[in-house]
Each structure stands twice: as structure tokens, then as C-alpha cells.
Enzyme design. Structure first.
Site, PDB file in Angstrom:
ATOM      1  N   TRP A 164       3.361  30.731  -4.749  1.00  0.00           N
ATOM      2  CA  TRP A 164       2.562  30.201  -5.649  1.00  0.00           C
ATOM      3  C   TRP A 164       0.958  30.915  -6.113  1.00  0.00           C
ATOM      4  O   TRP A 164       0.093  30.582  -5.970  1.00  0.00           O
ATOM      5  CB  TRP A 164       1.969  28.631  -5.167  1.00  0.00           C
ATOM      6  CG  TRP A 164       3.224  27.650  -4.562  1.00  0.00           C
ATOM      7  CD1 TRP A 164       3.682  26.706  -5.153  1.00  0.00           C
ATOM      8  CD2 TRP A 164       3.893  27.908  -3.277  1.00  0.00           C
ATOM      9  NE1 TRP A 164       4.497  26.558  -4.761  1.00  0.00           N
ATOM     10  CE2 TRP A 164       5.074  26.987  -3.447  1.00  0.00           C
ATOM     11  CE3 TRP A 164       4.420  28.416  -2.050  1.00  0.00           C
ATOM     12  CZ2 TRP A 164       5.539  26.199  -2.494  1.00  0.00           C
ATOM     13  CZ3 TRP A 164       4.474  28.538  -1.314  1.00  0.00           C
ATOM     14  CH2 TRP A 164       5.404  27.917  -0.905  1.00  0.00           C
ATOM     15  N   HIS A 185       1.110  22.950  -6.109  1.00  0.00           N
ATOM     16  CA  HIS A 185       1.904  22.140  -6.587  1.00  0.00           C
ATOM     17  C   HIS A 185       1.561  20.056  -6.158  1.00  0.00           C
ATOM     18  O   HIS A 185       0.309  20.373  -5.532  1.00  0.00           O
ATOM     19  CB  HIS A 185       3.294  22.420  -5.071  1.00  0.00           C
ATOM     20  CG  HIS A 185       2.610  23.018  -4.122  1.00  0.00           C
ATOM     21  ND1 HIS A 185       3.275  23.401  -2.939  1.00  0.00           N
ATOM     22  CD2 HIS A 185       1.268  22.445  -4.006  1.00  0.00           C
ATOM     23  CE1 HIS A 185       2.708  23.937  -2.199  1.00  0.00           C
ATOM     24  NE2 HIS A 185       1.722  23.768  -2.458  1.00  0.00           N
ATOM     25  N   ARG A 211      -0.649  27.015 -12.106  1.00  0.00           N
ATOM     26  CA  ARG A 211      -0.077  28.286 -11.781  1.00  0.00           C
ATOM     27  C   ARG A 211      -0.788  29.018 -12.720  1.00  0.00           C
ATOM     28  O   ARG A 211      -0.892  28.821 -13.776  1.00  0.00           O
ATOM     29  CB  ARG A 211       1.411  28.255 -11.961  1.00  0.00           C
ATOM     30  CG  ARG A 211       1.884  26.879 -10.963  1.00  0.00           C
ATOM     31  CD  ARG A 211       2.585  27.172 -10.063  1.00  0.00           C
ATOM     32  NE  ARG A 211       3.181  26.366  -8.934  1.00  0.00           N
ATOM     33  CZ  ARG A 211       3.851  25.976  -8.674  1.00  0.00           C
ATOM     34  NH1 ARG A 211       4.837  27.035  -9.286  1.00  0.00           N
ATOM     35  NH2 ARG A 211       4.601  24.917  -8.455  1.00  0.00           N
ATOM     36  N   GLN A 225       4.496  17.207 -11.413  1.00  0.00           N
ATOM     37  CA  GLN A 225       4.997  17.144 -10.867  1.00  0.00           C
ATOM     38  C   GLN A 225       5.187  16.026 -10.478  1.00  0.00           C
ATOM     39  O   GLN A 225       4.220  15.211 -10.589  1.00  0.00           O
ATOM     40  CB  GLN A 225       5.485  17.867  -9.302  1.00  0.00           C
ATOM     41  CG  GLN A 225       5.622  19.939  -9.590  1.00  0.00           C
ATOM     42  CD  GLN A 225       5.464  21.027  -8.666  1.00  0.00           C
ATOM     43  OE1 GLN A 225       4.596  20.240  -7.403  1.00  0.00           O
ATOM     44  NE2 GLN A 225       6.183  21.722  -8.327  1.00  0.00           N
ATOM     45  N   VAL A 268       9.782  23.082   5.041  1.00  0.00           N
ATOM     46  CA  VAL A 268      10.379  22.005   5.361  1.00  0.00           C
ATOM     47  C   VAL A 268      11.435  23.103   6.143  1.00  0.00           C
ATOM     48  O   VAL A 268      11.738  24.620   6.075  1.00  0.00           O
ATOM     49  CB  VAL A 268      11.211  21.497   3.996  1.00  0.00           C
ATOM     50  CG1 VAL A 268      10.807  20.978   3.874  1.00  0.00           C
ATOM     51  CG2 VAL A 268      11.846  22.423   3.425  1.00  0.00           C
ATOM     52  N   ALA A 332      11.160  15.512   2.222  1.00  0.00           N
ATOM     53  CA  ALA A 332      10.530  15.689   1.704  1.00  0.00           C
ATOM     54  C   ALA A 332      11.069  15.995  -0.022  1.00  0.00           C
ATOM     55  O   ALA A 332      11.938  17.007   0.688  1.00  0.00           O
ATOM     56  CB  ALA A 332       9.052  16.555   1.812  1.00  0.00           C
TER      57      ALA A 332
HETATM   58  N1  DAH Z   1       6.132  21.985  -3.804  1.00  0.00           N
HETATM   59  C1  DAH Z   1       7.530  22.423  -3.994  1.00  0.00           C
HETATM   60  C2  DAH Z   1       6.545  23.489  -5.297  1.00  0.00           C
HETATM   61  O1  DAH Z   1       6.059  23.373  -5.784  1.00  0.00           O
HETATM   62  C3  DAH Z   1       8.201  22.049  -4.079  1.00  0.00           C
HETATM   63  C4  DAH Z   1       8.749  21.850  -2.846  1.00  0.00           C
HETATM   64  C5  DAH Z   1       9.875  21.882  -2.756  1.00  0.00           C
HETATM   65  C6  DAH Z   1       8.667  19.880  -1.962  1.00  0.00           C
HETATM   66  C7  DAH Z   1       9.832  21.661  -1.152  1.00  0.00           C
HETATM   67  C8  DAH Z   1       8.949  19.802  -1.550  1.00  0.00           C
HETATM   68  C9  DAH Z   1      10.057  20.456  -0.672  1.00  0.00           C
HETATM   69  O2  DAH Z   1       8.427  17.973  -0.701  1.00  0.00           O
HETATM   70  O3  DAH Z   1      10.706  19.640   0.197  1.00  0.00           O
HETATM   71  O4  DAH Z   1       7.473  24.519  -5.678  1.00  0.00           O
END
Ligand code: DAH
Length: 364
Positions: A164, A185, A211, A225, A268, A332
């Protein structure tokens, strides 16, 4: 001075003619008043002066001349009244003309705005999840390192932070905590929601993210998002699959198939990347038209389109917010709203969403 009756009568006749002609030329209230003073004025009016001469006539000549004078006086009085009436009428008419209203005319169209395509898509996505029992929560765009990274199992100095590109902010929050940043995010809301709630949790989080990135057709330095989180006793990967499968079918059509592949996100385990079969070429990778085959540009000939990241909530993440990972499990997910809208509408440049060009916006 001797006054001759027939002279006086002639003078009166001439006066009548002259006065009535002048009357016709009086086009305003002021002119009319000037006329009245000129002919009928008590002191210097021409008719008044002429009538004063009656007294100089012989008693025999006086009645006839007097009657003639009275007729002229009557004619002028009447003429004045008529003229006044005519002028008043004309003024009223002019006023009515100016205020004329045609009630049969069609109304003027009121320009109506519409929702931005991002907002429309966002609402569609939220509808899909809220109808499956998720609640909606929103969080801050200016966020603490702790929520954006640490409570998501991304400690300081961890190489996963490079996933990120972050816009850091030289600011301290109300409790004196730093460092701060523009959230990269919507995932930080996972921890914020769990900190404040006991399971079960079913929540979706829409919002803007940032970003530190160069823009091109598929990258913007800010976009939207939707995050999702479900935590309860006995939640399994099958729940994740079922929920996201249903989502894909609602947004992209009931015949959609989905594919899950392993991916890495620190918060995760296991982490997956979810794709669905290309709705353009129906997963074929190419389009057939008139016996000829053409490469499919929507899925870049792969037959699959990646639509979000997801996974089972990492036990460390549950632990850090005080949930017992032996008792609770969860899944998630996170998706990019503009990306979903681009796929759905065939938009090939994300920058169009922020260009404020009505020729683009009017199409949705
Ligand atoms: N936060 C991640 C991103 O911005 C996306 C994401 C991936 C969110 C996996 C989640 C997850 O909750 O389980 O790239």
C-alpha cells in the site's frame, strides 16, 4: 373698447377649432394639464379671456353670444374628459400587454442532476450486501497507522506495507497518537467495528481511500472501496464463498461462476483472490461474431475477471481487538467500486470518474 357680437362669435368658433385640434395632440397627462391651463385656466385661459368680453356686449347681443360661448365651453370640457379617458385606457392596455401571461405555454424545463456513476455503483453493491443481512458503517479517511496497518497484522517495518503506497500526514490525533495517514483501504474499519461490538458482526464499509500512486487508466490516487466483515461462532470458508458468489450473481447476472485462488493479505488466512467468469465472452476468452473469433478485451483473453480480495480473518486480528479466536471465526473482503463499475459499464479509464465531464456523467 367696443365689442362686436359677430366678431366675438367668430373668435369663439376659431378658438373651439384650435383647442380641439390641440387636444388631439396631447399625448400625456402633463400635456393635457398644460392644455387645460392654456384654454380653460381661470386667469389666463384663452376661453376664459374670450368669455370675459361678453360683458362688453350690448344687452340685446349678449344672450346669443353667451349661449354660443357656453357651447364652446361645453365642447372643450367634454373634449378634455374624453381625452383623459382615452389616455387612461391606453395606459391600462399597455400595462396589461406587459403583464400578459400565456397559461397554455409549456413550462420551462428544470435541469435535473443525477447520481455520479460511482455513487450508483456503491449503492448497488451496498444493496446486495444489506439484503443479505449486513449493516453499513463508515469510518475516518484520515486514519492512524495503528488501524490502517498494525491492528491488521501489518507491524511497523513489515515488508507487506509496501503493498500500500501510503500518503503520510504530519498530524497527531486528539489523543496525541501518531503517525497518521490517509487510509489506503477500508480495512481499518474491521478493527474499529470489532473494538466497539461483540460478535456477531456483519458489516460493510463504503468509503474513499488514498494511494501515493501515479495515475493511469487503471490507477487513481483516490478511489472507493467497500469492505466487508462477518464474525461469529462457526463461520467457515463456505460462508465466504456463498456470500460472495451471491454478490457476483446479483451484480453481474445469475449465470456467473466464481473462482477462488490463493492470495496474500496479512489480515486473512487463508487469503484469496476472487474472480468470476467473464460476462462478456462467457469465460471463453474470445468473442465469436459471424464465424470469426476475436480476442476478449474485458478479461484480456483469460476468461476470468478478478473482482476482489477476501479471506478468513486472521486469528491475530481477532486477538488484537479482544475476540477469542478459539471461539470466533470470520471472513472479510474488500473490493474497488470504480473497478466494478468499469467492468459493468465497459469503462476503460478510471480517470473518467474524476474528470467531471458531463458528456461522460450523462451516460449513467
Ligand atoms: N484491503 C485490501 C486492499 O485494499 C483488500 C482486501 C483484501 C480486503 C482481502 C479484505 C480482504 O478484507 O480480506 O488491497
Amino acid at each position: 373698447m367696443t365689442t362686436n357680437a359677430s366678431d366675438l362669435t367668430r373668435t369663439l368658433e376659431a378658438l373651439r377649432e384650435e383647442a380641439l385640434r390641440a387636444l388631439d395632440a396631447a399625448e400625456s397627462e402633463e400635456r393635457l394639464e398644460a392644455w387645460r391651463v392654456a384654454y380653460l385656466g381661470r386667469r389666463e385661459g384663452k376661453l376664459t379671456l374670450a368669455m370675459r368680453q361678453l360683458g362688453a356686449l350690448s344687452p340685446e347681443a349678449r344672450p346669443a353670444a353667451g349661449a354660443a360661448a357656453n357651447q364652446v365651453k361645453l365642447a372643450l370640457d367634454e373634449g378634455l374628459a374624453r381625452r383623459q379617458e382615452a389616455l387612461k385606457e391606453r395606459a391600462l392596455e399597455r400595462m396589461a400587454q406587459a403583464q400578459r401571461l400565456d397559461v397554455t405555454m409549456p413550462g420551462r424545463p428544470v435541469p435535473l442532476g443525477r447520481l455520479h456513476p460511482t455513487t450508483q455503483m456503491l449503492r448497488e453493491v451496498l444493496d446486495a450486501f444489506t439484503s443479505m443481512g449486513f449493516q453499513v458503517a463508515e469510518g475516518p479517511e484520515v486514519e492512524l497507522d495503528r488501524y490502517n496497518f498494525e491492528l491488521l497484522n501489518i507491524p511497523k517495518g513489515h515488508p507487506a506495507r509496501d503493498m500500500w503506497d501510503t500518503l503520510w500526514i504530519d498530524h497527531t490525533d486528539a489523543n496525541g497518537e501518531r503517525p497518521m495517514l490517509l487510509r489506503t483501504h477500508t480495512s481499518p474499519m474491521q478493527a474499529r467495528v470489532m473494538e466497539k461490538t461483540e460478535p456477531p458482526v456483519r458489516v460493510v464499509v463504503p468509503g474513499k481511500v488514498y494511494r501515493y500512486e501515479n495515475t493511469d487508466a487503471t490507477h487513481e490516487w483516490h478511489f472507493h472501496q467497500v469492505e466487508g466483515l462477518a464474525v461469529d461462532e462457526g463461520i467457515t470458508f463456505a460462508n465466504l464463498k456463498g456470500t460472495l458468489y451471491e454478490f457476483a450473481r446479483r451484480i453481474f447476472g445469475p449465470e456467473r461462476r466464481v473462482r477462488f485462488r490463493c492470495d496474500y493479505f496479512p489480515f486473512v488466512e487463508p487469503g484469496v483472490d476472487m474472480a468470476m467468469d467473464c460476462f462478456m465472452c462467457k469465460g471463453e476468452g474470445h468473442l465469436r461474431s459471424g464465424g470469426r473469433s476475436q480476442p476478449c478485451r474485458v478479461c484480456k483473453e483469460t476468461g476470468w475477471i478478478e473482482i476482489m480480495g477476501a479471506g478468513m480473518v486472521h486469528p491475530r486480528v481477532l486477538e488484537m481487538v479482544g475476540y477469542d479466536p478459539q471461539k470466533y471465526t470470520g471472513f472479510a473482503f474488500g473490493l474497488g467500486v470504480e473497478r466494478i463499475a468499469m467492468l459493468k459499464h465497459g469503462i476503460d479509464d478510471i480517470r473518467l470518474f474524476y474528470a467531471n465531464d458531463v458528456r461522460f456523467l450523462r451516460q449513467f
